[in-house]
Design an enzyme around this catalytic site. Structure first.
Site, PDB file in Angstrom:
ATOM      1  CB  THR A 137      -0.981   0.005   1.238  1.00 41.87           C
ATOM      2  OG1 THR A 137      -1.669   1.231   1.241  1.00 41.87           O
ATOM      3  CG2 THR A 137      -0.191  -0.343   2.656  1.00 41.87           C
ATOM      4  CG  ASP A 138      -1.160   5.146  -1.046  1.00 39.91           C
ATOM      5  OD1 ASP A 138      -1.774   4.427  -0.127  1.00 39.91           O
ATOM      6  OD2 ASP A 138      -1.969   5.859  -1.625  1.00 39.91           O
ATOM      7  CD  GLU A 139      -3.375   3.547   4.395  1.00 38.30           C
ATOM      8  OE1 GLU A 139      -3.365   3.591   5.695  1.00 38.30           O
ATOM      9  OE2 GLU A 139      -4.435   3.508   3.781  1.00 38.30           O
ATOM     10  CE1 TYR A 162      -3.478  -2.475   5.703  1.00 42.93           C
ATOM     11  CE2 TYR A 162      -3.193  -0.286   5.207  1.00 42.93           C
ATOM     12  CZ  TYR A 162      -3.297  -1.659   4.589  1.00 42.93           C
ATOM     13  OH  TYR A 162      -3.350  -1.794   3.464  1.00 42.93           O
ATOM     14  CE  LYS A 166       0.154  -4.548   2.767  1.00 48.04           C
ATOM     15  NZ  LYS A 166      -0.392  -5.997   2.579  1.00 48.04           N
TER      16      LYS A 166
HETATM   17  P1  NAD Z   1      -9.641  -7.359   1.820  1.00 40.49           P
HETATM   18  O1  NAD Z   1      -9.746  -6.961   3.461  1.00 40.49           O
HETATM   19  O2  NAD Z   1     -10.874  -7.042   1.250  1.00 40.49           O
HETATM   20  O3  NAD Z   1      -9.392  -8.700   1.795  1.00 40.49           O
HETATM   21  C1  NAD Z   1      -8.353  -9.528   2.675  1.00 40.49           C
HETATM   22  C2  NAD Z   1      -8.374 -10.926   2.404  1.00 40.49           C
HETATM   23  O4  NAD Z   1      -7.309 -11.714   3.357  1.00 40.49           O
HETATM   24  C3  NAD Z   1      -9.788 -11.570   2.872  1.00 40.49           C
HETATM   25  O5  NAD Z   1     -10.365 -12.393   1.817  1.00 40.49           O
HETATM   26  C4  NAD Z   1      -9.368 -12.230   4.119  1.00 40.49           C
HETATM   27  O6  NAD Z   1     -10.247 -13.361   4.374  1.00 40.49           O
HETATM   28  C5  NAD Z   1      -8.113 -12.785   3.487  1.00 40.49           C
HETATM   29  N1  NAD Z   1      -7.244 -13.047   4.747  1.00 40.49           N
HETATM   30  C6  NAD Z   1      -6.955 -12.184   6.137  1.00 40.49           C
HETATM   31  N2  NAD Z   1      -6.411 -12.772   6.995  1.00 40.49           N
HETATM   32  C7  NAD Z   1      -6.122 -13.736   6.353  1.00 40.49           C
HETATM   33  C8  NAD Z   1      -5.128 -14.863   7.144  1.00 40.49           C
HETATM   34  N3  NAD Z   1      -4.749 -14.964   8.366  1.00 40.49           N
HETATM   35  N4  NAD Z   1      -4.996 -16.039   6.445  1.00 40.49           N
HETATM   36  C9  NAD Z   1      -5.412 -16.057   4.790  1.00 40.49           C
HETATM   37  N5  NAD Z   1      -6.303 -15.197   4.204  1.00 40.49           N
HETATM   38  C10 NAD Z   1      -6.457 -14.050   5.102  1.00 40.49           C
HETATM   39  O7  NAD Z   1      -8.305  -6.751   1.661  1.00 40.49           O
HETATM   40  P2  NAD Z   1      -8.068  -5.787   0.185  1.00 40.49           P
HETATM   41  O8  NAD Z   1      -8.808  -4.578   0.376  1.00 40.49           O
HETATM   42  O9  NAD Z   1      -8.552  -6.812  -1.020  1.00 40.49           O
HETATM   43  O10 NAD Z   1      -6.647  -5.643   0.198  1.00 40.49           O
HETATM   44  C11 NAD Z   1      -5.811  -6.767  -0.381  1.00 40.49           C
HETATM   45  C12 NAD Z   1      -4.315  -6.420  -0.303  1.00 40.49           C
HETATM   46  O11 NAD Z   1      -4.200  -5.150  -1.038  1.00 40.49           O
HETATM   47  C13 NAD Z   1      -4.001  -6.116   1.415  1.00 40.49           C
HETATM   48  O12 NAD Z   1      -2.656  -6.759   1.238  1.00 40.49           O
HETATM   49  C14 NAD Z   1      -3.945  -4.521   1.352  1.00 40.49           C
HETATM   50  O13 NAD Z   1      -3.098  -4.185   2.352  1.00 40.49           O
HETATM   51  C15 NAD Z   1      -3.670  -4.223  -0.253  1.00 40.49           C
HETATM   52  N6  NAD Z   1      -3.999  -2.933  -0.691  1.00 40.49           N
HETATM   53  C16 NAD Z   1      -5.570  -2.447  -0.465  1.00 40.49           C
HETATM   54  C17 NAD Z   1      -5.860  -1.269  -0.999  1.00 40.49           C
HETATM   55  C18 NAD Z   1      -7.459  -0.920  -0.973  1.00 40.49           C
HETATM   56  O14 NAD Z   1      -7.659   0.287  -1.188  1.00 40.49           O
HETATM   57  N7  NAD Z   1      -8.139  -1.809  -0.441  1.00 40.49           N
HETATM   58  C19 NAD Z   1      -4.856  -0.506  -1.357  1.00 40.49           C
HETATM   59  C20 NAD Z   1      -3.406  -0.883  -1.598  1.00 40.49           C
HETATM   60  C21 NAD Z   1      -3.122  -1.993  -1.137  1.00 40.49           C
HETATM   61  O1  DAU Z   2      -4.113   3.882   0.521  1.00 45.46           O
HETATM   62  C1  DAU Z   2      -4.444   2.648   0.296  1.00 45.46           C
HETATM   63  C2  DAU Z   2      -5.301   2.226   1.547  1.00 45.46           C
HETATM   64  O2  DAU Z   2      -6.552   2.474   1.296  1.00 45.46           O
HETATM   65  C3  DAU Z   2      -5.323   0.557   1.599  1.00 45.46           C
HETATM   66  O3  DAU Z   2      -3.895   0.114   2.050  1.00 45.46           O
HETATM   67  C4  DAU Z   2      -6.354   0.048   2.522  1.00 45.46           C
HETATM   68  O4  DAU Z   2      -6.434  -1.232   2.919  1.00 45.46           O
HETATM   69  C5  DAU Z   2      -7.624   0.663   2.452  1.00 45.46           C
HETATM   70  O5  DAU Z   2      -8.725   0.562   3.540  1.00 45.46           O
HETATM   71  C6  DAU Z   2      -7.684   2.292   2.188  1.00 45.46           C
HETATM   72  O6  DAU Z   2      -7.195   2.986   3.381  1.00 45.46           O
HETATM   73  P1  DAU Z   2      -8.087   4.238   3.716  1.00 45.46           P
HETATM   74  O7  DAU Z   2      -8.135   4.229   5.279  1.00 45.46           O
HETATM   75  O8  DAU Z   2      -7.525   5.347   2.949  1.00 45.46           O
HETATM   76  O9  DAU Z   2      -9.554   3.738   3.414  1.00 45.46           O
HETATM   77  P2  DAU Z   2     -10.984   4.032   4.129  1.00 45.46           P
HETATM   78  O10 DAU Z   2     -12.138   3.856   2.902  1.00 45.46           O
HETATM   79  O11 DAU Z   2     -11.048   3.403   5.115  1.00 45.46           O
HETATM   80  O12 DAU Z   2     -11.060   5.828   4.240  1.00 45.46           O
HETATM   81  C7  DAU Z   2     -10.858   6.578   3.105  1.00 45.46           C
HETATM   82  C8  DAU Z   2     -10.732   8.079   3.693  1.00 45.46           C
HETATM   83  O13 DAU Z   2     -12.290   8.313   4.343  1.00 45.46           O
HETATM   84  C9  DAU Z   2      -9.797   8.189   4.887  1.00 45.46           C
HETATM   85  O14 DAU Z   2      -9.451   9.393   4.774  1.00 45.46           O
HETATM   86  C10 DAU Z   2     -10.881   8.138   6.087  1.00 45.46           C
HETATM   87  C11 DAU Z   2     -12.118   8.593   5.584  1.00 45.46           C
HETATM   88  N1  DAU Z   2     -13.205   7.985   6.154  1.00 45.46           N
HETATM   89  C12 DAU Z   2     -13.264   6.604   6.081  1.00 45.46           C
HETATM   90  C13 DAU Z   2     -14.706   6.012   6.599  1.00 45.46           C
HETATM   91  C14 DAU Z   2     -14.556   4.210   6.762  1.00 45.46           C
HETATM   92  C15 DAU Z   2     -14.430   8.842   6.475  1.00 45.46           C
HETATM   93  O15 DAU Z   2     -14.316   9.990   6.499  1.00 45.46           O
HETATM   94  N2  DAU Z   2     -15.564   7.957   7.078  1.00 45.46           N
HETATM   95  C16 DAU Z   2     -15.572   6.877   7.088  1.00 45.46           C
HETATM   96  O16 DAU Z   2     -16.603   6.357   7.537  1.00 45.46           O
END
Ligand code: NAD
Ligand code: DAU
Length: 356
Positions: A137-139, A162, A166
């Site tokens: 992630t970019d975080e 988180y 990562k």
């Molecule tokens: P998600 O939470 O939707 O899915 C995570 C998956 O991992 C689920 O299917 C869960 O069952 C599985 N999992 C969790 N713990 C586990 C364990 N102990 N063993 C086996 N499986 C397990 O997550 P996502 O949003 O699809 O993100 C996927 C990946 O991409 C993550 O590594 C996250 O850090 C990264 N990522 C997410 C975003 C985003 O915007 N969602 C952006 C950048 C990177």
């Molecule tokens: O940048 C990549 C990341 O993006 C991934 O690594 C994470 O897995 C993914 O969850 C996401 O993280 P964020 O914290 O940015 O996503 P989230 O949707 O939780 O929140 C987006 C923005 O909105 C953040 O600034 C927090 C804000 N927010 C979020 C929620 C859930 C609100 O204002 N209200 C809310 O209820």
């Protein structure tokens, strides 16, 4: 892809992983893909009904924190490549339970690296091609001020449990490349949006709340900025990086698409008013400012020019179009949304696979 026969994709029952495995299973019929997933609250096999019967797809219910189980699965299936997405992914949950994030994101990643190393250094494998692709992630880069962008050389500066977990997992992956000469690749992506997104995250939560006339919680003043990328564009980026990156490479992936949370929510409200046939401005009345997230990063912005220049990837969709498509998907897939918000999906699928 012709180099790999047995590719394990971890976390492929989740949001991004389900899009990645769908793309790969359909695009590479001669490679077998294994979805290794624990099915936590975020994992849902209903995300994959369209590919579950494909001959090159197998689901394995397993927990990456269980080193013995993971080791046994690598020996049994002889995986020759890993695309690792399994993680605890929600920042707010990491604030209330950091240890779960250390266990899955750090220990789980190290368990996978150890099992891959043991298999790939064995006599039967040592001359064959292998790849460990870690999806991050970019975080990990922390937060930006008003200007600037994250590049691949930006120093790590995570602020949430988180992002700290990562960042740690990224460091381990690089350490295994440098120390054990494993072929490891990492990508760091910005915020994804699209179908099958669990409705605890900002966009799907807000769609669900607007649909049900519930408050839309905006943390702080809504001025935090995120760079949004359509999830299918992320999946395409993972494909080009998995198949094109040099060993040890890192790529940033992003949409060049920055929005403050409040501007994004106003756009979403406008789209939803139109789609639901509501009076203009009615959904925006649901916006409710709430206490800010602790340690809330102000701004993320990704410079993905390395990926664009070296591997020819670029985002395919404008945000307004992608967001409207996403709203359509949620409105047309009410059963999926209701099953997830009620928790029913966990009972059905968890029981089905616990008997295997
Ligand atoms: P998600 O939470 O939707 O899915 C995570 C998956 O991992 C689920 O299917 C869960 O069952 C599985 N999992 C969790 N713990 C586990 C364990 N102990 N063993 C086996 N499986 C397990 O997550 P996502 O949003 O699809 O993100 C996927 C990946 O991409 C993550 O590594 C996250 O850090 C990264 N990522 C997410 C975003 C985003 O915007 N969602 C952006 C950048 C990177
Ligand atoms: O940048 C990549 C990341 O993006 C991934 O690594 C994470 O897995 C993914 O969850 C996401 O993280 P964020 O914290 O940015 O996503 P989230 O949707 O939780 O929140 C987006 C923005 O909105 C953040 O600034 C927090 C804000 N927010 C979020 C929620 C859930 C609100 O204002 N209200 C809310 O209820």
């Amino acid at each position: 892809m012709q180099n790999y026969s047995h590719v394990v994709i971890t976390g492929a029952a989740g949001f991004i992983g389900s899009h990645v495995i769908r793309l790969f299973v359909n695009k590479y019929p001669n490679t077998h893909f294994y979805n290794l997933d624990k099915l936590t609250y975020a994992g849902n096999l209903a995300n994959l009904t369209d590919i579950e019967n494909k001959s090159n797809y197998t689901f394995i219910k397993a927990d990456i924190t269980d080193a013995v189980q993971i080791e046994a699965l690598f020996q049994q299936y002889q995986f020759d490549a890993v695309i690792h997405l399994a993680a605890e992914s929600h920042v707010d949950r990491s604030i209330t339970d950091p240890t779960a994030f250390v266990m899955t994101n750090v220990i789980g990643t190290v368990n996978l690296l150890n099992s891959a190393k043991a298999l790939w250094k064995s006599d039967a494998h040592k001359n064959a091609p292998h790849r460990f692709y870690h999806v991050s992630t970019d975080e990990v880069y922390g937060t930006l001020g008003e200007t600037g962008m994250f590049t691949e050389t930006t120093s790590y500066d995570p602020h949430s449990p988180y992002s700290a977990s990562k960042a740690s997992s990224d460091h381990f992956v690089r350490a295994y490349h440098d120390t054990y000469q494993m072929d490891c690749v990492i990508s760091n992506c910005s915020n994804n949006y699209g179908s099958f997104h669990f409705p605890e995250k900002l966009i799907p939560l807000s769609i669900n709340n607007i649909k049900n006339n519930l408050p839309i919680p905006i943390y702080g003043k809504g001025e935090n900025v995120r760079d949004w990328l359509w999830v299918e564009d992320h999946a395409r980026a993972i494909d080009v990086i998995f198949n094109g990156a040099k060993p040890g490479a890192t790529y940033n992936i992003g949409g060049h698409n920055e929005w403050t949370n409040i501007d994004l929510i106003h756009l979403l409200c406008k789209i939803m008013d139109e789609k639901l046939g509501r009076e203009a401005g009615s959904s925006a009345k649901l916006i409710t400012y709430v206490t800010d997230r602790a340690g809330h990063d102000l701004r993320y912005a990704i410079d993905s020019s390395k990926l664009q220049n070296e591997l020819g990837w670029k985002p395919s969709l404008q945000f307004e179009e992608g967001l409207a498509k996403t709203v359509d998907w949620y409105l047309q897939n009410e059963d999926w949304l209701n099953n997830v918000t009620s928790g029913n999906y966990q009972n059905y699928y968890a029981k089905q696979y616990d008997h295997r």
